[in-house]
Enzyme design. Sequence first.
Site, PDB file in Angstrom:
ATOM      1  N   LEU A  64       7.957 -23.320  47.050  1.00 46.59           N
ATOM      2  CA  LEU A  64       8.812 -23.562  48.129  1.00 46.59           C
ATOM      3  C   LEU A  64      10.184 -24.173  48.043  1.00 46.59           C
ATOM      4  O   LEU A  64      10.240 -25.390  48.545  1.00 46.59           O
ATOM      5  CB  LEU A  64       7.831 -24.262  49.234  1.00 46.59           C
ATOM      6  CG  LEU A  64       6.538 -23.564  49.481  1.00 46.59           C
ATOM      7  CD1 LEU A  64       5.430 -24.491  50.404  1.00 46.59           C
ATOM      8  CD2 LEU A  64       6.436 -22.258  50.287  1.00 46.59           C
ATOM      9  N   PRO A  65      10.910 -23.737  47.247  1.00 37.95           N
ATOM     10  CA  PRO A  65      12.191 -24.300  47.187  1.00 37.95           C
ATOM     11  C   PRO A  65      12.778 -24.632  48.515  1.00 37.95           C
ATOM     12  O   PRO A  65      12.697 -23.813  49.462  1.00 37.95           O
ATOM     13  CB  PRO A  65      12.988 -23.562  46.244  1.00 37.95           C
ATOM     14  CG  PRO A  65      12.512 -22.080  46.298  1.00 37.95           C
ATOM     15  CD  PRO A  65      10.857 -22.299  46.632  1.00 37.95           C
ATOM     16  N   HIS A  66      13.497 -25.689  48.936  1.00 41.23           N
ATOM     17  CA  HIS A  66      14.068 -25.847  50.053  1.00 41.23           C
ATOM     18  C   HIS A  66      15.543 -26.922  49.780  1.00 41.23           C
ATOM     19  O   HIS A  66      15.257 -27.487  48.759  1.00 41.23           O
ATOM     20  CB  HIS A  66      13.031 -26.672  50.980  1.00 41.23           C
ATOM     21  CG  HIS A  66      12.313 -27.871  50.417  1.00 41.23           C
ATOM     22  ND1 HIS A  66      11.505 -27.774  49.540  1.00 41.23           N
ATOM     23  CD2 HIS A  66      12.622 -29.074  50.561  1.00 41.23           C
ATOM     24  CE1 HIS A  66      10.836 -28.856  49.216  1.00 41.23           C
ATOM     25  NE2 HIS A  66      11.581 -29.770  50.011  1.00 41.23           N
ATOM     26  N   ALA A  67      16.285 -26.856  50.844  1.00 42.13           N
ATOM     27  CA  ALA A  67      17.432 -27.494  50.634  1.00 42.13           C
ATOM     28  C   ALA A  67      18.052 -27.767  52.194  1.00 42.13           C
ATOM     29  O   ALA A  67      18.090 -26.989  52.991  1.00 42.13           O
ATOM     30  CB  ALA A  67      18.474 -26.955  49.640  1.00 42.13           C
TER      31      ALA A  67
END
Length: 154
Positions: A64-67
């Site tokens: 769950l990459p997030h930015a």
Amino acid sequence: MDISKILDPQAVKVVGKMTSKKRLFQDLGEIAASAYGLSVNDTFDALQERESLGPTGVGHGVALPHARIAGLDRVVGAFLRLESPMDFDAVDRQPVDLVFALFAPAESGVDHLKALALVSRTMRDGDVCTKLRANADPATLHAILTEGPATKAA
């Protein structure tokens, strides 16, 4: 909030072999640029920066990459199903084949957290993940992600 509000059908893809996290983040940036008009470079840099704080591989083949992205006006997402699982430094050391990325406005607070919790709940659902792994059509993957009881936020 539900996933259909943050995940455009154009932002769902199936890809073959992914060689590295950098390549994955580049592809996610390209999807975000195409679906939401975000800058590929800004998106890539933000994902890299967040990942440097700690891996976003949450286990069971899911990442769950997030930015946070300056200039974005709402939380948006991108989903990739990898035909060949890749090493992602996940907490359980298992390779990842389901990637749901979230991009939030730089100033967002609770909306970003709600979206992350919603996506996390959805991706922890074993039935959802089984269905995602059994399908290679982006429209079907989008339908799986945007339907069902797990898509409602608390």
